[in-house]
Design a protein around this motif. Sequence first.
Motif, mmCIF file in Angstrom:
data_model
loop_
_atom_site.group_PDB
_atom_site.id
_atom_site.type_symbol
_atom_site.label_atom_id
_atom_site.label_comp_id
_atom_site.label_asym_id
_atom_site.label_seq_id
_atom_site.Cartn_x
_atom_site.Cartn_y
_atom_site.Cartn_z
ATOM 1 N N GLY A 54 139.442 55.311 24.278
ATOM 2 C CA GLY A 54 138.086 54.804 24.243
ATOM 3 C C GLY A 54 137.142 55.784 23.569
ATOM 4 N N ARG A 55 137.307 57.044 23.865
ATOM 5 C CA ARG A 55 136.493 58.083 23.197
ATOM 6 C C ARG A 55 136.867 58.173 21.720
ATOM 7 N N ALA A 56 138.158 58.075 21.420
ATOM 8 C CA ALA A 56 138.593 58.127 20.023
ATOM 9 C C ALA A 56 138.007 56.967 19.219
ATOM 10 N N ARG A 57 137.886 55.826 19.856
ATOM 11 C CA ARG A 57 137.299 54.667 19.187
ATOM 12 C C ARG A 57 135.842 54.942 18.817
ATOM 13 N N GLU A 58 135.123 55.623 19.683
ATOM 14 C CA GLU A 58 133.738 55.980 19.392
ATOM 15 C C GLU A 58 133.676 56.966 18.217
ATOM 16 N N VAL A 59 134.600 57.907 18.204
ATOM 17 C CA VAL A 59 134.648 58.875 17.103
ATOM 18 C C VAL A 59 134.951 58.152 15.794
ATOM 19 N N PHE A 60 135.890 57.217 15.838
ATOM 20 C CA PHE A 60 136.236 56.465 14.638
ATOM 21 C C PHE A 60 135.023 55.696 14.111
ATOM 22 N N ALA A 61 134.234 55.114 15.002
ATOM 23 C CA ALA A 61 133.075 54.332 14.582
ATOM 24 C C ALA A 61 132.069 55.183 13.821
ATOM 25 N N ASP A 62 132.060 56.485 14.080
ATOM 26 C CA ASP A 62 131.109 57.375 13.417
ATOM 27 C C ASP A 62 131.643 57.948 12.115
ATOM 28 N N LEU A 63 132.897 57.666 11.780
ATOM 29 C CA LEU A 63 133.462 58.206 10.543
ATOM 30 C C LEU A 63 132.849 57.510 9.333
ATOM 31 N N PRO A 64 132.677 58.245 8.234
ATOM 32 C CA PRO A 64 132.256 57.576 6.997
ATOM 33 C C PRO A 64 133.388 56.700 6.472
ATOM 34 N N HIS A 65 133.046 55.525 5.993
ATOM 35 C CA HIS A 65 134.048 54.608 5.460
ATOM 36 C C HIS A 65 133.898 54.552 3.942
ATOM 37 N N PRO A 66 134.923 54.929 3.212
ATOM 38 C CA PRO A 66 134.812 55.033 1.750
ATOM 39 C C PRO A 66 134.601 53.674 1.096
ATOM 40 N N GLU A 67 133.925 53.721 -0.032
ATOM 41 C CA GLU A 67 133.678 52.496 -0.789
ATOM 42 C C GLU A 67 134.741 52.270 -1.854
ATOM 43 N N ARG A 68 135.623 53.232 -2.051
ATOM 44 C CA ARG A 68 136.663 53.094 -3.064
ATOM 45 C C ARG A 68 137.619 51.958 -2.692
ATOM 46 N N PRO A 69 137.929 51.055 -3.613
ATOM 47 C CA PRO A 69 138.839 49.934 -3.304
ATOM 48 C C PRO A 69 140.200 50.436 -2.816
ATOM 49 N N GLY A 70 140.674 49.827 -1.723
ATOM 50 C CA GLY A 70 141.984 50.168 -1.190
ATOM 51 C C GLY A 70 142.012 51.384 -0.292
ATOM 52 N N ALA A 71 140.892 52.099 -0.195
ATOM 53 C CA ALA A 71 140.830 53.298 0.650
ATOM 54 C C ALA A 71 140.109 52.951 1.943
ATOM 55 N N HIS A 72 140.819 53.020 3.052
ATOM 56 C CA HIS A 72 140.256 52.634 4.335
ATOM 57 C C HIS A 72 140.317 53.820 5.297
ATOM 58 N N ALA A 73 139.256 54.008 6.052
ATOM 59 C CA ALA A 73 139.200 55.122 6.989
ATOM 60 C C ALA A 73 140.190 54.916 8.137
ATOM 61 N N ALA A 74 140.680 56.017 8.653
ATOM 62 C CA ALA A 74 141.558 55.981 9.825
ATOM 63 C C ALA A 74 141.376 57.262 10.616
#
Length: 221
Positions: free
Chosen positions: A75-95
């Motif tokens: 649950g805490r990790a999910r909150e951390v993930f939500a704050d990550l920058p998500h790249p705009e480059r096609p095909g590149a997804h945050a994890a």
Amino acid sequence: MTAPHPFIAPAREHATILADWLRNSVAAPHPDLGRRGAICPFIEPALDAAALRAYTYPLPAGNPPQVPELVAMLGRAREVFADLPHPERPGAHAALIVLLPDLTPSQWPLVDRVHAAAKNDFVERGLMLGQFHPDCRAPAVHNPSFPVNRSPIPLLAIRRMRPHDLRFLHTDPDWFAHYAQRFGHLYTDHPGTNANPLAGLYHATAARPRTRHDHPEGEAQ
């Protein structure tokens, strides 16, 4: 960069092992995969875009880890993930990758149990949760005899749900309902001209009675 509580930065040894596994195993083809291409075709673009973040969850000393504790950690990790920058480059997804190097071999199956306990909540939120460890038995979609989710370090991975995740979500009616909420328009807006290769699976699943099935998932979801 300071790791957010309750996580710490991975030890250098673990970071090196993780980077090598991601680049040379997960982002590469495998003869037993059952299809062409990399095990996960999105890993290489994500690595190139610096879109993957890894932290270690240090297990508290003294008591064996328990499923509720690790589900709460997610649950805490999910909150951390939500704050990550998500790249705009096609095909590149945050994890976000959470390493669990303190688990002993006898504790590795705990990763599978935690995944099973938390998966519904993640899917409901439009997220995917993957489990990996050295003895993980989750099979590849295209070759059920190939245990695709084996990693050198026990870990759990979080990412956003994507259209291709139908392959991992069609076996459970609740999972499919959450998927359809987000991506059903891809299959229904133009049904007569739909060239989506997953269209047949989507419509077959939508027409199926709502019954639960066993759903082992793999292939670096």
